[in-house]
Motif scaffolding. Structure first.
Motif, PDB file in Angstrom:
ATOM      1  N   LYS A  24      46.010  31.128   3.834  1.00 28.76           N
ATOM      2  CA  LYS A  24      47.359  31.108   4.419  1.00 28.76           C
ATOM      3  C   LYS A  24      48.137  29.866   3.979  1.00 28.76           C
ATOM      4  CE  LYS A  24      46.446  33.887   8.535  1.00 28.76           C
ATOM      5  NZ  LYS A  24      47.473  34.891   8.321  1.00 28.76           N
ATOM      6  N   LEU A  25      47.420  28.738   3.874  1.00 29.74           N
ATOM      7  CA  LEU A  25      48.068  27.477   3.508  1.00 29.74           C
ATOM      8  C   LEU A  25      48.114  27.247   1.999  1.00 29.74           C
ATOM      9  CD1 LEU A  25      46.496  25.138   6.218  1.00 29.74           C
ATOM     10  CD2 LEU A  25      48.768  26.186   6.247  1.00 29.74           C
ATOM     11  N   ASN A  26      47.471  28.160   1.252  1.00 30.68           N
ATOM     12  CA  ASN A  26      47.396  28.040  -0.203  1.00 30.68           C
ATOM     13  C   ASN A  26      46.703  26.749  -0.629  1.00 30.68           C
ATOM     14  OD1 ASN A  26      47.775  29.133  -2.770  1.00 30.68           O
ATOM     15  ND2 ASN A  26      49.707  28.054  -3.065  1.00 30.68           N
ATOM     16  N   ILE A  27      45.582  26.463   0.063  1.00 26.92           N
ATOM     17  CA  ILE A  27      44.740  25.318  -0.253  1.00 26.92           C
ATOM     18  C   ILE A  27      43.299  25.813  -0.303  1.00 26.92           C
ATOM     19  CG2 ILE A  27      46.300  23.586   0.734  1.00 26.92           C
ATOM     20  CD1 ILE A  27      44.615  23.590   3.275  1.00 26.92           C
ATOM     21  N   PHE A  48      52.550  22.097  10.255  1.00 21.52           N
ATOM     22  CA  PHE A  48      53.417  23.005  10.998  1.00 21.52           C
ATOM     23  C   PHE A  48      53.036  24.466  10.753  1.00 21.52           C
ATOM     24  CE2 PHE A  48      56.180  19.322  11.628  1.00 21.52           C
ATOM     25  CZ  PHE A  48      56.476  19.490  12.972  1.00 21.52           C
ATOM     26  N   LYS A  49      52.622  24.787   9.533  1.00 20.78           N
ATOM     27  CA  LYS A  49      52.150  26.148   9.259  1.00 20.78           C
ATOM     28  C   LYS A  49      50.870  26.426  10.033  1.00 20.78           C
ATOM     29  CE  LYS A  49      54.241  26.564   4.695  1.00 20.78           C
ATOM     30  NZ  LYS A  49      53.982  26.618   3.243  1.00 20.78           N
ATOM     31  N   TRP A  50      49.981  25.449  10.087  1.00 20.46           N
ATOM     32  CA  TRP A  50      48.734  25.582  10.844  1.00 20.46           C
ATOM     33  C   TRP A  50      49.064  25.953  12.288  1.00 20.46           C
ATOM     34  CZ3 TRP A  50      43.819  23.469   8.831  1.00 20.46           C
ATOM     35  CH2 TRP A  50      42.762  23.598   9.703  1.00 20.46           C
ATOM     36  N   LEU A  51      49.994  25.203  12.868  1.00 16.51           N
ATOM     37  CA  LEU A  51      50.397  25.483  14.250  1.00 16.51           C
ATOM     38  C   LEU A  51      50.952  26.896  14.382  1.00 16.51           C
ATOM     39  CD1 LEU A  51      52.126  22.105  15.214  1.00 16.51           C
ATOM     40  CD2 LEU A  51      49.809  22.860  15.793  1.00 16.51           C
ATOM     41  N   ALA A  52      51.775  27.296  13.433  1.00 16.71           N
ATOM     42  CA  ALA A  52      52.372  28.631  13.485  1.00 16.71           C
ATOM     43  C   ALA A  52      51.302  29.714  13.384  1.00 16.71           C
ATOM     44  CB  ALA A  52      53.404  28.788  12.372  1.00 16.71           C
ATOM     45  N   TYR A  53      50.357  29.559  12.459  1.00 20.28           N
ATOM     46  CA  TYR A  53      49.299  30.558  12.296  1.00 20.28           C
ATOM     47  C   TYR A  53      48.389  30.621  13.518  1.00 20.28           C
ATOM     48  CZ  TYR A  53      50.735  30.743   7.410  1.00 20.28           C
ATOM     49  OH  TYR A  53      51.457  30.886   6.258  1.00 20.28           O
ATOM     50  N   CYS A  54      48.311  29.518  14.251  1.00 23.50           N
ATOM     51  CA  CYS A  54      47.497  29.487  15.470  1.00 23.50           C
ATOM     52  C   CYS A  54      48.324  29.837  16.706  1.00 23.50           C
ATOM     53  CB  CYS A  54      46.852  28.107  15.626  1.00 23.50           C
ATOM     54  SG  CYS A  54      45.637  27.748  14.334  1.00 23.50           S
ATOM     55  N   LYS A  55      49.577  30.215  16.475  1.00 23.18           N
ATOM     56  CA  LYS A  55      50.486  30.631  17.548  1.00 23.18           C
ATOM     57  C   LYS A  55      50.686  29.532  18.606  1.00 23.18           C
ATOM     58  CE  LYS A  55      49.678  35.552  16.915  1.00 23.18           C
ATOM     59  NZ  LYS A  55      48.977  35.556  15.683  1.00 23.18           N
ATOM     60  N   ILE A  56      50.848  28.310  18.118  1.00 23.60           N
ATOM     61  CA  ILE A  56      51.131  27.170  18.983  1.00 23.60           C
ATOM     62  C   ILE A  56      52.648  27.017  19.072  1.00 23.60           C
ATOM     63  CG2 ILE A  56      50.844  24.673  19.297  1.00 23.60           C
ATOM     64  CD1 ILE A  56      48.189  26.271  19.444  1.00 23.60           C
ATOM     65  N   ASP A  57      53.169  26.947  20.282  1.00 30.54           N
ATOM     66  CA  ASP A  57      54.612  26.829  20.489  1.00 30.54           C
ATOM     67  C   ASP A  57      55.070  25.414  20.132  1.00 30.54           C
ATOM     68  OD1 ASP A  57      57.250  27.024  21.283  1.00 30.54           O
ATOM     69  OD2 ASP A  57      56.811  27.165  23.420  1.00 30.54           O
ATOM     70  N   ILE A  58      55.860  25.310  19.077  1.00 34.33           N
ATOM     71  CA  ILE A  58      56.355  23.991  18.660  1.00 34.33           C
ATOM     72  C   ILE A  58      57.771  23.722  19.164  1.00 34.33           C
ATOM     73  CG2 ILE A  58      54.861  23.897  16.633  1.00 34.33           C
ATOM     74  CD1 ILE A  58      57.380  24.557  14.957  1.00 34.33           C
ATOM     75  N   ASN A  59      58.335  24.652  19.929  1.00 32.24           N
ATOM     76  CA  ASN A  59      59.704  24.462  20.427  1.00 32.24           C
ATOM     77  C   ASN A  59      59.877  23.188  21.244  1.00 32.24           C
ATOM     78  OD1 ASN A  59      61.005  26.633  19.168  1.00 32.24           O
ATOM     79  ND2 ASN A  59      60.242  28.044  20.723  1.00 32.24           N
ATOM     80  N   PRO A  60      58.955  22.848  22.167  1.00 28.59           N
ATOM     81  CA  PRO A  60      59.139  21.589  22.903  1.00 28.59           C
ATOM     82  C   PRO A  60      59.195  20.370  21.979  1.00 28.59           C
ATOM     83  CG  PRO A  60      57.513  22.948  24.005  1.00 28.59           C
ATOM     84  CD  PRO A  60      57.818  23.610  22.682  1.00 28.59           C
ATOM     85  N   LEU A  61      58.364  20.360  20.951  1.00 27.74           N
ATOM     86  CA  LEU A  61      58.384  19.261  19.983  1.00 27.74           C
ATOM     87  C   LEU A  61      59.711  19.225  19.237  1.00 27.74           C
ATOM     88  CD1 LEU A  61      57.077  16.987  18.351  1.00 27.74           C
ATOM     89  CD2 LEU A  61      56.049  18.748  16.909  1.00 27.74           C
TER      90      LEU A  61
END
Length: 82
Positions: A24-27, A48-61
């Motif tokens: 997913k991260l192309n690494i 940030f992609k890691w967080l997105a793929y893990c469905k972590i809400d980054i909106n508060p950040l």
């Protein structure tokens, strides 16, 4: 920033293998393993992609970042008017 144990826990909770996250991260899978072992830190874009793929809400950040940016802009506007 964040510990390798935290990255690993998020990945596992999302049901992803190291290989799947790497794809997913192309690494490489080895790079994912190194991140999780604390050998280096992910690039900010990978993080940030890691967080997105893990469905972590980054909106508060993101809200906090925008608030800081707005305060800085307002302070600069005030200084420019002086």
């Amino acid at each position: 920033m964040i510990s390798g144990d935290d990255l690993k826990a998020m990945r596992k909770k999302a049901g992803l293998t190291q290989k799947q996250m790497a794809d997913k991260l192309n690494i490489t899978r080895e790079t994912v393993s190194n991140y999780e072992l604390g050998v280096g830190e992910p690039r900010i874009s990978h993080f940030f992609k890691w967080l997105a793929y893990c469905k972590i809400d980054i909106n508060p950040l993101m809200i906090q970042i925008r608030n800081i940016s707005n305060k800085l802009t307002n302070q600069e506007d005030i200084k420019d008017k002086e």
